[in-house]
Design an enzyme around this catalytic site. Structure first.
Site, PDB file in Angstrom:
ATOM      1  N   ARG A 114       0.851  -1.192   0.000  1.00 34.52           N
ATOM      2  CA  ARG A 114       0.000   0.000   0.000  1.00 34.52           C
ATOM      3  C   ARG A 114       0.888   1.245   0.000  1.00 34.52           C
ATOM      4  O   ARG A 114       1.140   1.853   1.036  1.00 34.52           O
ATOM      5  CB  ARG A 114      -0.949  -0.041   1.199  1.00 34.52           C
ATOM      6  CG  ARG A 114      -1.954  -1.178   1.093  1.00 34.52           C
ATOM      7  CD  ARG A 114      -2.916  -1.221   2.257  1.00 34.52           C
ATOM      8  NE  ARG A 114      -2.259  -1.613   3.501  1.00 34.52           N
ATOM      9  CZ  ARG A 114      -2.884  -1.752   4.660  1.00 34.52           C
ATOM     10  NH1 ARG A 114      -4.181  -1.522   4.756  1.00 34.52           N
ATOM     11  NH2 ARG A 114      -2.225  -2.128   5.742  1.00 34.52           N
ATOM     12  N   ASP A 116       2.439   4.988  -0.526  1.00 32.97           N
ATOM     13  CA  ASP A 116       1.940   6.317  -0.177  1.00 32.97           C
ATOM     14  C   ASP A 116       1.829   7.203  -1.408  1.00 32.97           C
ATOM     15  O   ASP A 116       2.323   6.868  -2.497  1.00 32.97           O
ATOM     16  CB  ASP A 116       2.887   6.990   0.824  1.00 32.97           C
ATOM     17  CG  ASP A 116       2.902   6.305   2.176  1.00 32.97           C
ATOM     18  OD1 ASP A 116       1.878   5.704   2.537  1.00 32.97           O
ATOM     19  OD2 ASP A 116       3.946   6.366   2.850  1.00 32.97           O
ATOM     20  N   TYR A 174      12.221  -2.468  -1.655  1.00 27.93           N
ATOM     21  CA  TYR A 174      12.082  -1.072  -2.068  1.00 27.93           C
ATOM     22  C   TYR A 174      13.457  -0.503  -2.412  1.00 27.93           C
ATOM     23  O   TYR A 174      14.483  -0.959  -1.888  1.00 27.93           O
ATOM     24  CB  TYR A 174      11.499  -0.223  -0.935  1.00 27.93           C
ATOM     25  CG  TYR A 174      10.003  -0.295  -0.777  1.00 27.93           C
ATOM     26  CD1 TYR A 174       9.172   0.643  -1.396  1.00 27.93           C
ATOM     27  CD2 TYR A 174       9.408  -1.268   0.018  1.00 27.93           C
ATOM     28  CE1 TYR A 174       7.794   0.603  -1.234  1.00 27.93           C
ATOM     29  CE2 TYR A 174       8.030  -1.331   0.186  1.00 27.93           C
ATOM     30  CZ  TYR A 174       7.228  -0.387  -0.448  1.00 27.93           C
ATOM     31  OH  TYR A 174       5.862  -0.437  -0.290  1.00 27.93           O
ATOM     32  N   ARG A 259      11.367   5.860   4.349  1.00 33.61           N
ATOM     33  CA  ARG A 259      11.724   7.276   4.230  1.00 33.61           C
ATOM     34  C   ARG A 259      12.285   7.832   5.540  1.00 33.61           C
ATOM     35  O   ARG A 259      13.181   8.695   5.528  1.00 33.61           O
ATOM     36  CB  ARG A 259      10.510   8.069   3.773  1.00 33.61           C
ATOM     37  CG  ARG A 259      10.080   7.700   2.348  1.00 33.61           C
ATOM     38  CD  ARG A 259       8.647   8.064   2.057  1.00 33.61           C
ATOM     39  NE  ARG A 259       8.425   9.496   2.196  1.00 33.61           N
ATOM     40  CZ  ARG A 259       7.226  10.060   2.222  1.00 33.61           C
ATOM     41  NH1 ARG A 259       6.128   9.309   2.148  1.00 33.61           N
ATOM     42  NH2 ARG A 259       7.110  11.364   2.358  1.00 33.61           N
TER      43      ARG A 259
END
Length: 306
Positions: A114, A116, A174, A259
């Site tokens: 999911r 952002d 990622y 992040r």
């Protein structure tokens, strides 16, 4: 309940036009090569229809429930993330809208990650259930014909009935890309950070994040969860010319986790945070102890593992 007709694709000659008819709406979807067009006001008189010299046999019986697995990519720049939100443009929302156009019914799509708002994906996986005999290659073409250009279905395949894109995933990968110079091209996919970074220090600090830990300090404060434990299998930073690339693989990720981790490692690379402070931040479970949240645009979901 709306009656539906399905094409027996085995009876369609190769390189022939294919038309999928939704009887209740008296309209269909016309395929020719890679192009997809709407055909409106098609009149059905028998169980056959013709389009020039091309003919298809229509059958009444639909196949049983099928689980369709999608591999897709998207440019997250103009999306409010993956998850459907009323009134906002989301990736899940666009796919569900396209499926409704194709199949004339509401279909829920489940995504593995999911992401952002502003986050991109090269290897997102999703699945949905459908009772329709349309071949998976036609599903891919139909979706791409009805989706905006910043979402592309790479492939579709049939999955086991109990497959779930999110809950069956065992790990996710990622990447985050930093550029050390300003860019005109690709500026929406990298974050420009010009200050000098000590990558060896950052990689040493990152090793404290390997394994299973409570990552609450690296999670957005407004995400209440049952637990905040994640297992990080791989984390590394590499420099390729003027690009610095973070790669991270874990069984799950919390909101903003990648992040915030990178923002903390940048503080280490600038000398603002000691390497040995990383385990202290982990143990604190306090978001205020970690570094800033870097911008979304450099982050990309690379792969889902099953």
């Amino acid at each position: 309940m709306n009656s539906r007709l399905a094409v027996d694709y085995s009876l369609v000659p190769q390189n022939c036009c294919i038309m999928v008819i939704t009887a209740s709406l008296n309209r269909g979807l016309f395929f020719l090569g890679d192009e997809i067009f709407w055909a409106i006001q098609i009149k059905m008189t028998t169980n056959r229809f013709s389009m020039g010299q091309q003919k298809c046999l229509m059958i009444d019986d639909m196949s049983g429930m099928r689980n369709i697995k999608l591999l897709l990519e998207y440019d997250g720049t103009r999306f409010h993330g993956w998850q459907y939100q009323p009134g906002l443009r989301t990736v899940q929302g666009e796919i569900q809208r396209a499926l409704k156009v194709i199949f004339n019914q509401e279909i829920t799509v489940h995504g593995a990650g999911r992401t952002d708002a502003g986050v991109h994906a090269r290897g997102q996986v999703a699945n949905f259930l459908i009772s329709n005999s349309m071949p998976v290659n036609i599903i891919t073409a139909a979706l791409n014909g009805n989706l905006p250009r910043d979402v592309r279905i790479i492939a579709s395949e049939e999955a086991p009935e109990n497959f779930h894109a999110r809950f069956d995933a065992i790990k996710r990968a990622y990447s985050y890309t930093i550029t050390t110079r300003e860019r005109a091209i690709d500026r929406w996919y990298v974050w420009c950070y010009k200050s000098k970074l000590d990558l060896p220090r950052m990689n040493l600090a990152a090793q404290y994040l390997l394994g299973e830990h409570d990552f609450r300090a690296f999670c957005h404060v407004d995400q209440p969860l049952e637990h905040y434990r994640c297992f990080v299998e791989l984390i590394k930073l590499e420099q390729k010319d003027d690009l610095i690339i973070l790669t991270i693989v874990a069984n799950r990720f919390l909101h903003h986790m990648v992040r915030i981790i990178l923002g903390t490692l940048i503080n280490v690379g600038r000398g603002f945070t000691a390497i040995e402070q990383i385990p202290v931040i982990l143990e604190s479970r306090d978001r205020s102890q970690a570094g800033p949240t870097v911008p979304a645009k450099g982050l990309c979901l690379e792969k889902i593992y099953y």
